[in-house]
Design a protein around this motif. Structure first.
Motif, PDB file in Angstrom:
ATOM      1  N   ALA A  75      20.162 -19.371  11.320  1.00  0.00           N
ATOM      2  CA  ALA A  75      20.889 -19.201  12.584  1.00  0.00           C
ATOM      3  C   ALA A  75      20.400 -17.997  13.385  1.00  0.00           C
ATOM      4  N   LYS A  76      20.046 -16.925  12.691  1.00  0.00           N
ATOM      5  CA  LYS A  76      19.603 -15.692  13.367  1.00  0.00           C
ATOM      6  C   LYS A  76      18.108 -15.687  13.637  1.00  0.00           C
ATOM      7  N   GLY A  77      17.393 -16.708  13.147  1.00  0.00           N
ATOM      8  CA  GLY A  77      15.949 -16.761  13.358  1.00  0.00           C
ATOM      9  C   GLY A  77      15.217 -15.602  12.709  1.00  0.00           C
ATOM     10  N   ILE A  78      15.686 -15.182  11.565  1.00  0.00           N
ATOM     11  CA  ILE A  78      15.099 -14.033  10.872  1.00  0.00           C
ATOM     12  C   ILE A  78      13.685 -14.383  10.408  1.00  0.00           C
ATOM     13  N   LYS A  79      12.750 -13.494  10.705  1.00  0.00           N
ATOM     14  CA  LYS A  79      11.334 -13.682  10.360  1.00  0.00           C
ATOM     15  C   LYS A  79      10.891 -12.765   9.222  1.00  0.00           C
ATOM     16  N   ARG A  80      11.611 -11.643   9.047  1.00  0.00           N
ATOM     17  CA  ARG A  80      11.286 -10.688   7.997  1.00  0.00           C
ATOM     18  C   ARG A  80      12.561 -10.341   7.238  1.00  0.00           C
ATOM     19  N   LEU A  81      12.459 -10.343   5.918  1.00  0.00           N
ATOM     20  CA  LEU A  81      13.602 -10.037   5.055  1.00  0.00           C
ATOM     21  C   LEU A  81      13.217  -8.866   4.157  1.00  0.00           C
ATOM     22  N   PHE A  82      13.995  -7.799   4.207  1.00  0.00           N
ATOM     23  CA  PHE A  82      13.769  -6.618   3.387  1.00  0.00           C
ATOM     24  C   PHE A  82      14.866  -6.593   2.333  1.00  0.00           C
ATOM     25  N   VAL A  83      14.476  -6.540   1.069  1.00  0.00           N
ATOM     26  CA  VAL A  83      15.422  -6.674  -0.034  1.00  0.00           C
ATOM     27  C   VAL A  83      15.460  -5.391  -0.856  1.00  0.00           C
ATOM     28  N   THR A  84      16.672  -4.957  -1.176  1.00  0.00           N
ATOM     29  CA  THR A  84      16.891  -3.834  -2.086  1.00  0.00           C
ATOM     30  C   THR A  84      17.965  -4.261  -3.068  1.00  0.00           C
ATOM     31  N   GLY A  85      18.158  -3.508  -4.125  1.00  0.00           N
ATOM     32  CA  GLY A  85      19.262  -3.834  -5.014  1.00  0.00           C
ATOM     33  C   GLY A  85      19.056  -3.462  -6.455  1.00  0.00           C
ATOM     34  N   PHE A  86      20.000  -3.939  -7.229  1.00  0.00           N
ATOM     35  CA  PHE A  86      20.056  -3.693  -8.665  1.00  0.00           C
ATOM     36  C   PHE A  86      20.377  -5.025  -9.310  1.00  0.00           C
ATOM     37  N   LEU A  87      19.744  -5.423 -10.195  1.00  0.00           N
ATOM     38  CA  LEU A  87      18.577  -4.982 -10.921  1.00  0.00           C
ATOM     39  C   LEU A  87      17.328  -5.584 -10.303  1.00  0.00           C
ATOM     40  N   SER A  88      16.295  -4.780 -10.203  1.00  0.00           N
ATOM     41  CA  SER A  88      15.058  -5.245  -9.580  1.00  0.00           C
ATOM     42  C   SER A  88      14.504  -6.489 -10.239  1.00  0.00           C
ATOM     43  N   ASN A  89      14.544  -6.517 -11.564  1.00  0.00           N
ATOM     44  CA  ASN A  89      13.948  -7.611 -12.311  1.00  0.00           C
ATOM     45  C   ASN A  89      14.923  -8.764 -12.560  1.00  0.00           C
ATOM     46  N   VAL A  90      16.061  -8.743 -11.905  1.00  0.00           N
ATOM     47  CA  VAL A  90      17.018  -9.848 -12.036  1.00  0.00           C
ATOM     48  C   VAL A  90      17.432 -10.297 -10.632  1.00  0.00           C
ATOM     49  N   CYS A  91      18.412  -9.651 -10.023  1.00  0.00           N
ATOM     50  CA  CYS A  91      18.933 -10.078  -8.715  1.00  0.00           C
ATOM     51  C   CYS A  91      17.894  -9.981  -7.600  1.00  0.00           C
ATOM     52  N   VAL A  92      17.198  -8.864  -7.525  1.00  0.00           N
ATOM     53  CA  VAL A  92      16.196  -8.691  -6.470  1.00  0.00           C
ATOM     54  C   VAL A  92      15.090  -9.726  -6.645  1.00  0.00           C
ATOM     55  N   GLN A  93      14.604  -9.868  -7.866  1.00  0.00           N
ATOM     56  CA  GLN A  93      13.537 -10.828  -8.134  1.00  0.00           C
ATOM     57  C   GLN A  93      13.972 -12.257  -7.824  1.00  0.00           C
ATOM     58  N   ASP A  94      15.144 -12.669  -8.305  1.00  0.00           N
ATOM     59  CA  ASP A  94      15.614 -14.039  -8.058  1.00  0.00           C
ATOM     60  C   ASP A  94      15.815 -14.307  -6.574  1.00  0.00           C
TER      61      ASP A  94
END
Length: 126
Positions: A75-94
Motif C-alpha cells: 500500500a505504501k509502495g515501499i522500495k527499501r526495507l531496513f530491518v533491526t531487531g532481536f534475535l538477528s539469527n531468528v526474527c531478523v533473519q526470518d
C-alpha cells in the motif's frame, strides 16, 4: 521514512506457532514475550512515535506471519526495507528472507548495529 514496529507479543500461553524447527526453542518457552510482561515493552530509545506503524497479531518469528506487513509494504509502495531487531539469527533473519521472497525487487537491508544475538555466528548463505 515510515517506521514499522513488529513486536513479538503473545496474547496467551506465550507459545509461538512453530511451522518450522526452532533452533533456539524460544517457541516452547512458556511466558516468553507474553502480553503485559517486561520483555514486551518498548525501550525508551525506540518508543514508537505518532506516525509510526505498530504491527499486531504476530504469530511467528517472521514479522510477516499474522500481521499486515505485506499489505503495508504494498500500500505504501515501499522500495527499501531496513530491518533491526532481536534475535538477528531468528526474527531478523526470518523476516528478511520472507521479505526477499515476497518482494524480489524490494531492497532489504539489515542494520547490524541495531541487532542482537546470542552468538557472533553470521549466516552468509542467504
Amino acid at each position: 521514512a515510515l517506521v514499522i514496529h513488529s513486536p513479538l507479543v503473545m496474547k496467551s500461553s506465550g507459545r509461538l506457532n512453530n511451522e518450522d524447527w526452532d533452533p533456539h526453542a524460544y517457541g516452547n518457552m512458556d511466558g516468553l514475550f507474553l502480553e503485559g510482561t517486561w520483555n514486551c515493552k518498548f525501550a525508551e530509545e525506540v518508543m514508537p512515535q505518532d506516525a509510526d506503524v505498530i504491527l499486531t497479531n504476530r504469530t511467528n518469528f517472521s514479522a510477516f506471519k499474522g500481521t499486515n506487513l505485506k499489505d503495508t509494504i504494498e500500500a505504501k509502495g515501499i522500495k527499501r526495507l531496513f530491518v533491526t531487531g532481536f534475535l538477528s539469527n531468528v526474527c531478523v533473519q526470518d523476516t528478511t528472507i520472507e521479505a526477499s521472497e515476497l518482494f524480489p525487487d524490494l531492497k532489504v537491508y539489515v542494520l547490524v548495529d541495531g541487532c542482537a544475538a546470542k552468538s557472533k555466528q553470521v549466516r552468509t548463505d542467504v
